[in-house]
Enzyme design. Sequence first.
Site, PDB file in Angstrom:
ATOM      1  N   GLU A  83       8.649  27.420  -6.448  1.00  0.00           N
ATOM      2  CA  GLU A  83       8.796  26.252  -7.333  1.00  0.00           C
ATOM      3  C   GLU A  83       9.612  25.183  -6.621  1.00  0.00           C
ATOM      4  O   GLU A  83      10.428  25.496  -5.762  1.00  0.00           O
ATOM      5  CB  GLU A  83       9.429  26.676  -8.661  1.00  0.00           C
ATOM      6  CG  GLU A  83      10.799  27.309  -8.555  1.00  0.00           C
ATOM      7  CD  GLU A  83      11.908  26.324  -8.346  1.00  0.00           C
ATOM      8  OE1 GLU A  83      11.723  25.151  -8.694  1.00  0.00           O
ATOM      9  OE2 GLU A  83      12.958  26.726  -7.797  1.00  0.00           O
ATOM     10  N   LYS A 126       9.099  27.022   0.988  1.00  0.00           N
ATOM     11  CA  LYS A 126      10.183  26.802   0.022  1.00  0.00           C
ATOM     12  C   LYS A 126      11.529  26.629   0.733  1.00  0.00           C
ATOM     13  O   LYS A 126      12.275  25.674   0.488  1.00  0.00           O
ATOM     14  CB  LYS A 126      10.238  27.983  -0.950  1.00  0.00           C
ATOM     15  CG  LYS A 126      11.441  28.010  -1.845  1.00  0.00           C
ATOM     16  CD  LYS A 126      11.433  26.839  -2.809  1.00  0.00           C
ATOM     17  CE  LYS A 126      12.757  26.708  -3.517  1.00  0.00           C
ATOM     18  NZ  LYS A 126      12.766  25.612  -4.473  1.00  0.00           N
ATOM     19  N   GLY A 185      25.139  19.603  -3.544  1.00  0.00           N
ATOM     20  CA  GLY A 185      25.657  20.821  -4.178  1.00  0.00           C
ATOM     21  C   GLY A 185      24.529  21.435  -4.979  1.00  0.00           C
ATOM     22  O   GLY A 185      23.361  21.178  -4.708  1.00  0.00           O
ATOM     23  N   CYS A 189      20.902  25.621  -5.287  1.00  0.00           N
ATOM     24  CA  CYS A 189      19.784  25.920  -4.382  1.00  0.00           C
ATOM     25  C   CYS A 189      20.057  25.660  -2.912  1.00  0.00           C
ATOM     26  O   CYS A 189      19.826  26.540  -2.079  1.00  0.00           O
ATOM     27  CB  CYS A 189      18.553  25.130  -4.812  1.00  0.00           C
ATOM     28  SG  CYS A 189      18.122  25.430  -6.516  1.00  0.00           S
TER      29      CYS A 189
END
Length: 464
Positions: free
Chosen positions: A159, A232, A285, A288
């Site tokens: 995602e 990703k 920040g 992820c």
Amino acid sequence: MRISVLGTGYVGLVTGAALAHLGNQVVCHDIDRERIDLLRAGRLPFYEPHLDEVVQPARRRGNLIFVSGEFALLNEADVIFICVGTPSLPGGKGIDLRFVRAAATQIGEILEPGRRRVVVNKSTVPLGSRCWVETLVKEVLHRRGRRREMELATVSNPEFLREGSAVYDVFFPDRIVIGTEDEWAVETLHELYRPIIERSFTPPASLAAAPSGQFSPVPFLWVSPAGAELIKYAANAFLATKISFINEIANICEVLGADVREVATGLGLDRRIGPEFLAAGVGWGGSCFGKDLNGLMADARAYGYEPALLRAVFDLNYRQRMVVVKKLQNLLKTLRGMVIAVYGLSFKPQTDDLRDAPSLDVIKKLVSLGALVRVFDPVATGAFRRLCPDPEVKVCHDPDELVEGADGLVIVTEWPQVKELDWERVANRMRRKIIVDGRNVLAGGGLEQYGFAYQGVGIPVRPG
Ligand code: UGA
């Protein structure tokens, strides 16, 4: 289709709600019963714009349901999404896959043969995890004597949602990436995502219009599982690199006397570079970037490659958080006993998420230097109180209380409300009129007319 989603965090809940909005029958599972009770009562466990307007109608229609512990329902699903958390292990030692393991085991325990199922991993995981999930599920099926008859494909489908615009991103993605070797699984997911790919659905009413070029289909990329997993990681690493890059340029601008905003504009007009993610400041920040950079670096090192560039991107970012503290020290000299007001706690606007928020490091440093710290955030003060019950830090209810008698005001999060502040009022309340803007949101706003000494990041200070 019948969909099961394991995990109701940002990714799981937004994905589940969006698929329900598109007309699928969605069951969202979570092991956290309190969270499920909250969702069943029509409330959301976190703040995310537009999510309520997607969740509640689907919940009332009955095609979005929330369950805890009712794993038997997994067997009803055509597609099962794994959207559980993958936190960093302590000390940057890779990723904790405990929740992914539990989800895979649960799937293996429940599924009965009868029809084809696709298991989709959406959690961000180390390279090879799609294969690992498949092996785990198949081992459990084997133990139950069900492996031979089961038609099952496991797919990596990362995602790319941003917190704060997750609902927009799920309906209007830049691309959909599918990593698998099974063509029928690709066809199933293409069918599931078809309204999004063709942009043929009716978006939730309050959502902004689709991006320009809305009539062209969303690119649907079928790649190898390793390719999908690396896309990703690489996407987040590249975005983090872009920000650390512009922050390095900002620091160079400061010593050479150029304005990073001009430099970023000139850079961004090159189509190969593009204008986004070139806002200099206190750095990135969130849950992820740091985690995924760590994950990618750990994978690379485990196979003997030292990721020198990624290491530098990472280090520069955490050093960058201190630029606002250094500026305060330059302006106020000794900070002990100084009242410092911090506006903005969340790691970015439109969320109350404090994970790896630059504000936390800034506040910790200010407290360690003996400053009396006050904080305010339009939505994250509650979350901050729970996370940092430090009596040294005063949590304020409004901007007036924040700036009253302050010796310096630091902007750490670029909430749009900051620009709306009544600066004359602020100037009258502060003891010293000093603003350090860690996001450059107030640059060029004429603060000097109220007598403020203003410093941004990478913006030359006019000789006074
Ligand atoms: C990021 C990615 O943008 C998503 O595509 C990805 O799906 C997500 O991580 C994830 O892996 O789940 P997110 O962490 O929600 O999304 O936030 P971003 O909008 O990317 O912002 C990250 C940080 O970078 C924020 O602290 C923001 O203030 C900072 N930032 C962003 C800058 O300092 N400068 C910029 O120009 C842009």
